[in-house]
Design an enzyme around this catalytic site. Structure first.
Site, PDB file in Angstrom:
ATOM      1  N   MET A  30       0.854  -1.198   0.000  1.00 27.85           N
ATOM      2  CA  MET A  30       0.000   0.000   0.000  1.00 27.85           C
ATOM      3  C   MET A  30       0.887   1.243   0.000  1.00 27.85           C
ATOM      4  SD  MET A  30      -3.455  -0.977   2.018  1.00 27.85           S
ATOM      5  CE  MET A  30      -2.851  -0.781   3.665  1.00 27.85           C
ATOM      6  N   HIS A  34       9.111   1.056   3.168  1.00 28.35           N
ATOM      7  CA  HIS A  34      10.220   1.107   4.132  1.00 28.35           C
ATOM      8  C   HIS A  34      11.158  -0.060   3.829  1.00 28.35           C
ATOM      9  CE1 HIS A  34       7.967  -2.092   6.022  1.00 28.35           C
ATOM     10  NE2 HIS A  34       6.923  -1.281   6.195  1.00 28.35           N
ATOM     11  N   HIS A  37       9.648  -3.518   3.114  1.00 25.12           N
ATOM     12  CA  HIS A  37       9.161  -3.736   1.740  1.00 25.12           C
ATOM     13  C   HIS A  37      10.348  -3.974   0.802  1.00 25.12           C
ATOM     14  CE1 HIS A  37       5.706  -1.019   3.115  1.00 25.12           C
ATOM     15  NE2 HIS A  37       5.085  -2.108   2.711  1.00 25.12           N
ATOM     16  N   MET A 186       8.987  -2.769  11.413  1.00 21.79           N
ATOM     17  CA  MET A 186       8.812  -1.718  10.410  1.00 21.79           C
ATOM     18  C   MET A 186       7.381  -1.738   9.878  1.00 21.79           C
ATOM     19  SD  MET A 186      12.320  -1.596   8.293  1.00 21.79           S
ATOM     20  CE  MET A 186      13.845  -1.282   9.167  1.00 21.79           C
TER      21      MET A 186
END
Ligand code: PAF
Length: 281
Positions: A30, A34, A37, A186
């Site tokens: 989405m 960070h 990802h 995270m």
């Protein structure tokens, strides 16, 4: 770097890979990317011929309108971050209309009970929204391998169930939680925390680690009590739930049996909802 917001154009480019059976990796996100990802994207890029990253804030999975409105949207910065992994990655950043054709509603799914506890119980409709968008994205991208972070462990199990029930030939791959130096898992939502709260939020992982330690020689009820007391003593946190559940069916566990167990937590800190989990054995 190829960036699409049109699903038909993306599908046309991907058909070249599908036709020659070249593996397609997929990382649905989405946005507000960070390092967690980026580690999924890096893994996918290393294991597949091509990788697609979707960036789409999916309205149907938000049960709280304020959470949807405040969800960070940082497309340009996200694209720059993806380029640091590789400029061969394909980005799919559709509009809500492109994904929902004017009917922004969820389909209803049964995930054999996986959807009934924890996030499912506290965020009504959330997993119908996740199932709806992940199915749509899988149909467009037709990935060989799809990568999901274990921070959303319940979502990971639900996506595995979705693929099994829909008969989709996709490997759903769970990847370890990426953490800040202070232990905080995270999350795109961390951006909404003040500096002080970001430090305070490190307490979540500290308490989970202590719960993991205690679970070696205490029953689960005592571990749960410890966690509730620990958060009650920490100002600023409001707990949605702390649960210990079997990894396979996610049913709450009262005592340790022969399964793999995980401790799951959801708390609010200054109106920001944070989730985390830890393996117990
Ligand atoms: O985990 C997320 O970011 C979302 O739930 C997902 C899988 C991209 C679906 O919107």
């Amino acid at each position: 770097m190829l960036i699409f917001n049109n699903k038909a154009r993306l599908a046309t480019v991907l058909s070249d890979y599908i036709n020659v059976k070249a593996p397609i990796g997929f990382v649905p996100t989405m946005g507000a990317l960070h390092d967690g990802h980026l580690s999924l994207i890096r893994r996918s890029a290393g294991e597949n011929e091509v990788t697609v990253v979707s960036i789409f804030v999916n309205p149907t999975q938000f049960n709280n309108p304020e959470d949807l409105e405040k969800y960070p949207r940082t497309l340009d910065a996200d694209i720059e971050k993806i380029k640091t992994v590789s400029d061969k990655i394909i980005v799919f950043a559709p509009t809500v209309y492109e994904m929902y054709d004017g009917n922004t509603a969820s389909a209803h799914f049964s995930f054999d009970g996986l959807e009934n506890q924890m996030e499912g119980a506290f965020r009504p409709g959330h997993f119908d929204g996740v199932g709806t968008i992940v199915k749509k994205l899988f149909e467009i991208v037709q990935p060989t391998n799809a990568y999901f972070g274990e921070k959303d462990f319940q979502q990971l199990q639900i996506v595995k169930k979705l693929v099994e029930k829909e008969g989709m030939p996709i490997n759903v791959i769970g990847c370890p939680i990426s953490r800040e130096a202070n232990g905080l898992a995270m999350s795109s939502r961390n951006e909404r925390l003040s500096g002080t709260d970001r430090e305070k939020a490190a307490g979540i992982y500290k308490i989970l680690k202590e719960a993991q330690h205690r679970s070696k020689d205490q029953d689960f009820a005592s571990v749960k009590q410890f966690v509730h007391n620990a958060f009650a003593a920490l100002p600023g946190f409001t707990m949605d739930y702390f649960e210990i559940a079997a990894e396979d069916d996610l049913k709450p566990a009262v005592s340790e049996g022969k399964k793999k167990y995980r401790a799951f937590i959801a708390v609010f800190l200054s109106n920001v909802r944070l989730i985390d989990n830890i393996s117990l054995n």
